[in-house]
Design an enzyme around this catalytic site. Structure first.
Site, PDB file in Angstrom:
ATOM      1  N   ARG A  51      94.344 127.253  89.839  1.00  0.00           N
ATOM      2  CA  ARG A  51      94.429 127.849  88.504  1.00  0.00           C
ATOM      3  C   ARG A  51      95.841 127.898  87.938  1.00  0.00           C
ATOM      4  O   ARG A  51      96.064 127.536  86.780  1.00  0.00           O
ATOM      5  CB  ARG A  51      93.901 129.301  88.522  1.00  0.00           C
ATOM      6  N   THR A  52      96.790 128.362  88.731  1.00  0.00           N
ATOM      7  CA  THR A  52      98.119 128.591  88.159  1.00  0.00           C
ATOM      8  C   THR A  52      98.737 127.262  87.727  1.00  0.00           C
ATOM      9  O   THR A  52      99.227 127.115  86.606  1.00  0.00           O
ATOM     10  CB  THR A  52      99.019 129.326  89.167  1.00  0.00           C
ATOM     11  N   LYS A  80     112.350 115.445 103.617  1.00  0.00           N
ATOM     12  CA  LYS A  80     113.500 114.845 104.325  1.00  0.00           C
ATOM     13  C   LYS A  80     114.549 115.894 104.656  1.00  0.00           C
ATOM     14  O   LYS A  80     115.610 115.572 105.187  1.00  0.00           O
ATOM     15  CB  LYS A  80     114.146 113.761 103.441  1.00  0.00           C
ATOM     16  N   ARG A 101     106.009 127.670  92.581  1.00  0.00           N
ATOM     17  CA  ARG A 101     105.324 128.505  93.594  1.00  0.00           C
ATOM     18  C   ARG A 101     105.894 128.151  94.954  1.00  0.00           C
ATOM     19  O   ARG A 101     106.079 126.966  95.262  1.00  0.00           O
ATOM     20  CB  ARG A 101     103.821 128.263  93.588  1.00  0.00           C
ATOM     21  N   HIS A 129     103.528 137.843  91.334  1.00  0.00           N
ATOM     22  CA  HIS A 129     102.856 136.761  90.593  1.00  0.00           C
ATOM     23  C   HIS A 129     102.814 137.226  89.131  1.00  0.00           C
ATOM     24  O   HIS A 129     101.762 137.582  88.602  1.00  0.00           O
ATOM     25  CB  HIS A 129     101.460 136.549  91.162  1.00  0.00           C
TER      26      HIS A 129
END
Ligand code: CP
Length: 307
Positions: A51-52, A80, A101, A129
């Site tokens: 969703r986000t 890396k 995120r 959030h």
């Protein structure tokens, strides 16, 4: 909010929330406004999301912005060994705002300190959030016609659930009475409860949830966050603690809405989905309008009537 990062709900005021919610209403009335044609939005997801990420990308695309980024850090040079700082400094050359995120608490704050472009925290570990919080406020206001003087129940994993932390803090601005239902080991963190107390608001703690249902306006269900547990045995013990079934809503108030930030695992049975009190999929849709509002506010673009 122009050119400012949004890392925590503490970064913005009640007036800011309300400006965003009012702007989101304009986008809900007309989501296809090509006012970000000249902008690039980067979405850097070091942790899974449906969703986000997709609602940010949908919001940006509907406004005409270009979207770049990655959905799996293993496909980027992080694999890396590149540091978060170097990744952010590099991507900031390519984008006007970065939505990030990350599994580590504090990572979004750190990114905002090194980044020349605004960072929007799309979830940092079990901490915050804030954009989910804004869409939750929008959803509550839309369904209850107000934000003040509501009884809100939070059910489930209140320890690790970052959406609960952000929303509980924001709701302290609205004379909320909190009903906190969780297993003993997953209670709301003391820091958030202290914040509620400092605002002279009431909270009640429970381990069972059926008794709470008839008394509340919003039932905010959450999943038990298995990925945050260090001990799988502890997760097994609590994973079925709260399961909302349609029948349990028979005694609910008429105005009650069931919210959930999603994804759900088993905490709401599918027979609830057809109940008019189920609001979680509409809540996810509201995320597009709120994120459109947030992107335009942070990028400093005026939303004119008719634009
Ligand atoms: N609500 C929420 O954060 O959902 P995703 O994990 O799918 O983005």
């Amino acid at each position: 909010m122009k050119n400012k990062s949004l890392v925590s709900i503490h970064d913005i005021t009640k007036d800011d929330y309300e400006r965003i919610l009012n702007l989101a209403e304009k986008f809900e009335a007309n989501p296809k406004r090509k006012i970000l044609n000249d902008f690039v939005v980067a979405t850097l997801f070091f942790e899974p999301s449906t969703r986000t990420r997709l609602s940010f990308e949908s919001a940006a695309s509907r406004l005409g912005a270009k979207v770049i980024g990655f959905t799996d850090a293993a496909t980027s040079s992080v694999k890396k060994g590149e540091s978060l700082k170097d990744t952010i400094l590099t991507v900031s050359n390519y984008a006007d705002v970065i939505v990030m995120r990350h599994p580590k608490e504090g990572s979004a704050r750190y990114a905002s300190e090194v980044s020349p472009v605004p960072i929007i925290n799309a979830g940092d570990g079990s901490n915050q959030h804030p954009t989910q919080c804004l869409l939750d406020l929008y959803s509550i206001r839309k369904t209850q016609k107000k934000l003040d003087n509501l009884n809100i129940a939070f059910i489930g994993d209140l320890k690790y659930g970052r959406t609960v932390h952000s929303l509980a803090i924001a709701l302290t601005n609205y004379n909320t009475t909190f009903h906190l239902v969780s297993p003993v080991e997953l209670k709301l963190p003391s820091a958030v409860k202290r914040y509620i107390k400092e605002k002279n608001l009431k909270y009640h703690q429970y381990t069972e949830f059926e008794e709470v249902i008839p008394n509340v306006d919003i039932l905010y269900m959450t999943r038990i966050q298995h990925e945050r547990f260090s001990d799988p045995v502890e997760y097994e013990r609590v994973k079925n603690a709260y399961i909302l079934k349609n029948k349990m809503l028979d005694k609910a108030k008429k105005n009650l809405k069931v919210m959930h930030p999603l994804p759900r695992i088993n905490e709401i049975t599918e027979d609830v989905d057809d109940n008019p009190k189920a609001y979680y999929f509409s809540q996810a849709l509201n995320g597009v309008f709120v994120r459109q509002a947030l992107l335009t506010a942070i990028l400093g673009v005026e939303v004119k009537t008719g634009s």
